[in-house]
Write an enzyme that holds these catalytic residues in place. Structure first.
Site, PDB file in Angstrom:
ATOM      1  N   LYS A 178       5.823  -3.911  78.537  1.00  0.00           N
ATOM      2  CA  LYS A 178       6.297  -2.559  78.831  1.00  0.00           C
ATOM      3  C   LYS A 178       6.593  -2.469  80.333  1.00  0.00           C
ATOM      4  O   LYS A 178       6.017  -3.215  81.120  1.00  0.00           O
ATOM      5  CB  LYS A 178       5.267  -1.517  78.379  1.00  0.00           C
ATOM      6  CG  LYS A 178       3.993  -1.446  79.246  1.00  0.00           C
ATOM      7  CD  LYS A 178       4.075  -0.332  80.258  1.00  0.00           C
ATOM      8  CE  LYS A 178       2.817  -0.163  81.046  1.00  0.00           C
ATOM      9  NZ  LYS A 178       2.899   0.797  82.155  1.00  0.00           N
ATOM     10  N   ASP A 265       5.778   5.895  83.174  1.00  0.00           N
ATOM     11  CA  ASP A 265       4.896   4.739  83.353  1.00  0.00           C
ATOM     12  C   ASP A 265       3.725   4.736  82.371  1.00  0.00           C
ATOM     13  O   ASP A 265       3.294   3.669  81.934  1.00  0.00           O
ATOM     14  CB  ASP A 265       4.369   4.716  84.788  1.00  0.00           C
ATOM     15  CG  ASP A 265       3.598   3.442  85.103  1.00  0.00           C
ATOM     16  OD1 ASP A 265       4.129   2.343  84.827  1.00  0.00           O
ATOM     17  OD2 ASP A 265       2.466   3.539  85.614  1.00  0.00           O
ATOM     18  N   HIS A 270       1.315   4.209  76.750  1.00  0.00           N
ATOM     19  CA  HIS A 270      -0.125   4.244  76.509  1.00  0.00           C
ATOM     20  C   HIS A 270      -0.590   5.525  75.815  1.00  0.00           C
ATOM     21  O   HIS A 270      -1.245   5.487  74.771  1.00  0.00           O
ATOM     22  CB  HIS A 270      -0.893   4.097  77.825  1.00  0.00           C
ATOM     23  CG  HIS A 270      -0.675   2.784  78.513  1.00  0.00           C
ATOM     24  ND1 HIS A 270      -0.390   1.619  77.840  1.00  0.00           N
ATOM     25  CD2 HIS A 270      -0.709   2.433  79.831  1.00  0.00           C
ATOM     26  CE1 HIS A 270      -0.262   0.626  78.698  1.00  0.00           C
ATOM     27  NE2 HIS A 270      -0.441   1.100  79.909  1.00  0.00           N
TER      28      HIS A 270
END
Length: 529
Positions: A178, A265, A270
């Site tokens: 990622k 990010d 996540h």
């Protein structure tokens, strides 16, 4: 209690197992590392931080636990003009630097390094010669894995280079780190480029959070215990909080981070992955596609965030100078100005968020009306990642008006101390009347399991070798996540929503607290017990 990095052992100090008996379980710890088939793993970006800090040490630990043997090969690729000996020296120094408290066995490390080789290729140069890499890949019977620990813009060119050189066999697999792009459009370009060479069932989009023990245990808690699943609905759950907090700043990543921000990010991958596992319906099986199909349903059911509601449902923040762990640290702008690669100069400002809080909801039958609060940021009060499922209060207290009853909470801590706590109300011991106190039923991994278990990257790397896709993201899953995140980014741009300062060491700007206070809730903070 400390855990050995060596081969699993019993609490009585039984010797490490050799290759002949490495699938035998100890009667005491019941641990098992099942051997994997021989493989060839090519790590593009082999001199980078991820390879040196995580990938090489993870492979070494799996070798140390005899999960693979000398038939496997690890080949690092970078444009740096190193010899093999130069590279071995670099990864040796890196391992000892990043794992200073780990016993270092020179012989075992030397045996591991016999499997490691190095090839210099400039993958972005169309005239590069890939012959040297092809010469290293000499095991036609082995599983072949290409790990792209590189910037996403290089994924498609590397796939094309492998294809042109005849190295991407029908059995080979590719691992993508990622982020997969910076928005939906760029993710689609990357997926199309890699997909021209590799079939979807051979593409492993990795998110290391999915390899954590407690994340995987979330599914076991939900689907293996009748205690939880009947209560896992809007009738019993008041709200859910998901937090990924970091105490560090962006030092070393300034140029990248200022073009990304916390939303791209951390939230896109996540936090949304944790949200999906928390809220998805029971899959038909543990098959990779069965799990990922249920996760996509959650992503597509997320409440849209638009210019009309973005100010009510999101908070953006940026850390200013402050105190972290007793030390005075710079603010985000100061770090940018101090970086030669940054576009921000002295006296200028950046609108990049280092903190974001979001209130959302999964608009389906199970979760309608249950708020879900997401939060992530840099330079917060500590480093911790956790999922908090707060249940509704009891409908009536029989303990009198002066007795405060706290709602039950299931707190799943991902890092730094992996644990599962179920907070319940109990009678506080002692005479002088009945006093009620909140207390956790505590499952702390370090205390409950004395055998060292693999970390996230170790587990995920071995799952790639085994061909298990359940802990990796499918293409439509990545693109669905970007679709939801892009609308937030677009709403911020259209409304010019401010980035609010917060002092380093705080848990975000004041409006992040206000986001919950408007609903008569607060962010979870573990009480002293």
């Amino acid at each position: 209690m400390s855990k050995s990095r060596s081969t699993p052992h019993t609490q009585t100090g039984a010797p490490a197992r050799g290759p002949a008996d490495m699938s035998v379980k100890s009667e005491q710890d019941q641990s098992e590392f099942v051997p994997v088939a021989p493989f060839e793993m090519v790590i593009f970006g082999g001199t980078g931080d991820l390879a040196r800090r995580k990938l090489i040490p993870s492979l070494y630990h799996r070798f140390l636990d005899r999960q693979f043997d000398s038939k496997s090969r690890i080949i690092a690729v970078s444009r740096s003009d190193y010899s093999r000996d130069d590279y071995i020296k670099k990864i040796t120094e890196a391992f000892q630097s990043f794992h200073p408290n780990e016993p270092f066995d020179q012989k075992t490390w030397a045996d591991f390094c016999k499997l490691v080789d190095y090839v210099a290729i400039d993958v972005m140069n169309d005239d590069s010669d890939w012959t040297a890499l092809g010469d290293k890949l000499d095991c036609s019977a082995c599983i072949r894995i290409f790990y792209l620990a590189m910037p996403p813009r290089m994924y498609a060119p590397i796939a094309d280079g492998l294809n042109a050189a005849g190295l991407a066999t029908p059995q080979s697999r590719v691992v993508l780190e990622k982020p997969i792009g910076k928005d939906y459009e760029s993710a689609e370009i990357i997926n199309n480029g890699v997909g021209r060479v590799f079939d979807e069932n051979r593409i492993y989009r990795i998110d290391h959070y999915l390899g954590k023990e407690t994340v995987q245990n979330l599914m076991v808690l939900r689907f293996a215990n009748i205690l939880f699943e009947p209560l896992w609905t809007r009738e019993s759950i008041d709200h859910i909080q998901i937090t990924a907090a970091e105490s560090i700043g962006v030092a070393g990543r300034e140029a990248y981070y200022d073009k990304s921000g916390a939303l791209r990010d951390m939230v896109q991958n996540h936090l949304l992955q944790l949200l999906c596992l928390t809220c998805m319906e029971p899959p038909d099986s543990l098959d990779g596609d069965a799990i990922r199909t249920e996760k996509i349903k959650v992503l597509k059911a997320l409440r849209p965030i638009t210019p009309d509601n973005v100010a009510s449902f999101t908070v953006r923040g940026q850390y200013a100078p402050g105190q972290v762990d007793g030390e005075t640290v710079e603010g985000y702008i100061d770090e940018l100005i101090g970086d030669d690669n940054s576009d921000i100069k002295d006296g200028e400002q950046s609108l990049t968020e280092t903190f974001v809080a979001i209130k959302t909801e999964v608009e389906n039958w199970r979760w309608a009306g249950v708020p879900i609060y997401l939060r992530t940021g840099k330079r917060m009060s500590g480093r911790f990642s956790e999922i908090v499922v707060q249940f509704k209060p009891v409908p009536h207290s029989v303990f009198g008006a002066g007795t405060k009853l706290n709602p039950n909470r299931l707190v799943i801590r991902l890092q730094p101390d992996e644990s599962v706590n179920l907070w319940v109300e109990i009678k506080e011991p002692g005479a002088g009347g009945l006093r009620v106190k909140s207390w956790p039923l505590d499952l702390t991994y370090d205390e409950a399991f004395t055998t060292r278990y693999p970390d996230a990257y170790e587990r995920l790397l071995m799952d790639v070798v085994r061909g298990r896709l359940a802990l990796f993201m499918r293409r439509d899953e990545v693109e669905a996540a970007w679709t939801w995140v892009d609308q937030i980014q677009d709403a911020w741009s259209q409304t010019q929503q401010n980035v609010q300062p917060y002092p380093a060491g705080a848990d975000g700007p004041g409006d992040a607290q206000h986001l919950l206070e408007l609903d008569k809730r607060t962010w979870w903070s573990r009480p002293d017990v």
